[in-house]
Motif scaffolding. Structure first.
Motif, short mmCIF file in Angstrom:
data_model
loop_
_atom_site.label_atom_id
_atom_site.label_comp_id
_atom_site.label_asym_id
_atom_site.label_seq_id
_atom_site.Cartn_x
_atom_site.Cartn_y
_atom_site.Cartn_z
N LEU A 28 -78.82 -59.91 19.12
CA LEU A 28 -78.14 -59.07 20.11
C LEU A 28 -79.21 -58.79 21.17
O LEU A 28 -80.16 -58.06 20.93
CB LEU A 28 -77.64 -57.77 19.48
CG LEU A 28 -76.46 -57.90 18.54
CD1 LEU A 28 -76.15 -56.57 17.87
CD2 LEU A 28 -75.23 -58.41 19.28
N ARG A 29 -79.07 -59.41 22.30
CA ARG A 29 -80.12 -59.40 23.33
C ARG A 29 -80.13 -58.12 24.16
O ARG A 29 -79.07 -57.53 24.40
CB ARG A 29 -79.93 -60.60 24.24
CG ARG A 29 -80.05 -61.91 23.50
CD ARG A 29 -80.44 -63.01 24.45
NE ARG A 29 -80.59 -64.27 23.76
CZ ARG A 29 -81.73 -64.68 23.20
NH1 ARG A 29 -82.78 -63.93 23.25
NH2 ARG A 29 -81.79 -65.84 22.61
N GLU A 33 -73.80 -56.00 26.38
CA GLU A 33 -72.84 -54.94 26.09
C GLU A 33 -72.11 -55.28 24.81
O GLU A 33 -71.72 -56.44 24.60
CB GLU A 33 -71.87 -54.77 27.25
CG GLU A 33 -72.53 -54.20 28.48
CD GLU A 33 -71.55 -53.89 29.59
OE1 GLU A 33 -70.32 -53.89 29.36
OE2 GLU A 33 -72.03 -53.65 30.72
N VAL A 34 -71.96 -54.28 23.94
CA VAL A 34 -71.23 -54.47 22.69
C VAL A 34 -70.13 -53.42 22.61
O VAL A 34 -70.24 -52.34 23.19
CB VAL A 34 -72.16 -54.39 21.45
CG1 VAL A 34 -73.15 -55.54 21.44
CG2 VAL A 34 -72.90 -53.07 21.38
N ASN A 37 -64.60 -52.43 18.91
CA ASN A 37 -63.54 -53.31 18.42
C ASN A 37 -64.06 -54.70 18.05
O ASN A 37 -63.70 -55.25 17.01
CB ASN A 37 -62.43 -53.47 19.46
CG ASN A 37 -61.57 -52.25 19.58
OD1 ASN A 37 -61.49 -51.45 18.67
ND2 ASN A 37 -60.95 -52.09 20.73
N GLU A 38 -64.90 -55.26 18.91
CA GLU A 38 -65.43 -56.60 18.65
C GLU A 38 -66.35 -56.62 17.44
O GLU A 38 -66.29 -57.55 16.63
CB GLU A 38 -66.17 -57.12 19.89
CG GLU A 38 -65.25 -57.42 21.04
CD GLU A 38 -66.00 -57.86 22.28
OE1 GLU A 38 -67.23 -58.06 22.22
OE2 GLU A 38 -65.33 -58.02 23.32
N LEU A 39 -67.21 -55.60 17.31
CA LEU A 39 -68.10 -55.55 16.15
C LEU A 39 -67.30 -55.34 14.86
O LEU A 39 -67.61 -55.97 13.85
CB LEU A 39 -69.14 -54.44 16.33
CG LEU A 39 -70.20 -54.70 17.40
CD1 LEU A 39 -71.04 -53.46 17.62
CD2 LEU A 39 -71.07 -55.89 17.02
N ALA A 40 -66.29 -54.48 14.92
CA ALA A 40 -65.45 -54.26 13.74
C ALA A 40 -64.79 -55.56 13.31
O ALA A 40 -64.76 -55.89 12.12
CB ALA A 40 -64.40 -53.19 14.03
N ARG A 41 -64.29 -56.31 14.25
CA ARG A 41 -63.65 -57.59 13.95
C ARG A 41 -64.68 -58.59 13.41
O ARG A 41 -64.44 -59.26 12.42
CB ARG A 41 -62.97 -58.13 15.21
CG ARG A 41 -62.02 -59.26 14.97
CD ARG A 41 -61.19 -59.65 16.21
NE ARG A 41 -61.78 -59.38 17.51
CZ ARG A 41 -61.40 -58.37 18.31
NH1 ARG A 41 -60.44 -57.54 17.94
NH2 ARG A 41 -61.97 -58.20 19.49
N ALA A 67 -70.39 -44.87 29.19
CA ALA A 67 -69.20 -44.02 29.16
C ALA A 67 -67.91 -44.81 29.33
O ALA A 67 -67.79 -45.62 30.25
CB ALA A 67 -69.30 -42.95 30.23
N ARG A 68 -67.00 -44.60 28.42
CA ARG A 68 -65.65 -45.20 28.42
C ARG A 68 -65.64 -46.72 28.42
O ARG A 68 -64.65 -47.35 28.79
CB ARG A 68 -64.82 -44.67 29.58
CG ARG A 68 -64.39 -43.25 29.35
CD ARG A 68 -63.66 -42.72 30.52
NE ARG A 68 -64.58 -41.75 31.10
CZ ARG A 68 -64.76 -41.51 32.38
NH1 ARG A 68 -64.07 -42.12 33.27
NH2 ARG A 68 -65.64 -40.64 32.78
N ARG A 69 -66.76 -47.36 28.02
CA ARG A 69 -66.80 -48.82 27.99
C ARG A 69 -67.30 -49.35 26.66
O ARG A 69 -66.70 -50.25 26.11
CB ARG A 69 -67.69 -49.35 29.12
CG ARG A 69 -67.04 -49.18 30.46
CD ARG A 69 -67.79 -49.81 31.57
NE ARG A 69 -68.16 -51.20 31.31
CZ ARG A 69 -69.03 -51.84 32.05
NH1 ARG A 69 -69.62 -51.27 33.05
NH2 ARG A 69 -69.32 -53.10 31.77
#
Length: 74
Positions: A28-29, A33-34, A37-41, A67-69
């Motif tokens: 993870l460079r 941005e992480v 949802n993507e990490l959970a999947r 924030a919010r992203r």
């Protein structure tokens, strides 16, 4: 990759270790941005242990909240 254990606390701990190592190994460079949802999947877990792991990584100074992203690798 799937992380399995008997409790949400254990999942958060194991995911924290996995993500921390991925950051330190530059899988993870910096600047990436992480998103929860993507990490959970990717790790086949719910968002709760992902959120717990990311907040611990924030305390460690390895990620910052956008924030919010999502989060950014430092």
């Amino acid at each position: 990759m799937t992380i399995t254990t008997g409790s949400e606390t254990g999942l958060g701990e194991r995911l924290y270790v996995e993500l921390r190592q991925a950051i330190l190994d530059c899988r993870l460079r910096p600047g990436a941005e992480v998103y929860e949802n993507e990490l959970a999947r990717s790790y086949a877990v719910s968002k709760s242990p992902v959120r717990d792991a990311l907040l611990r990584l924030r305390v460690d100074g390895l990620v910052e909240v956008i924030a919010r992203r999502g989060y950014r690798i430092k």
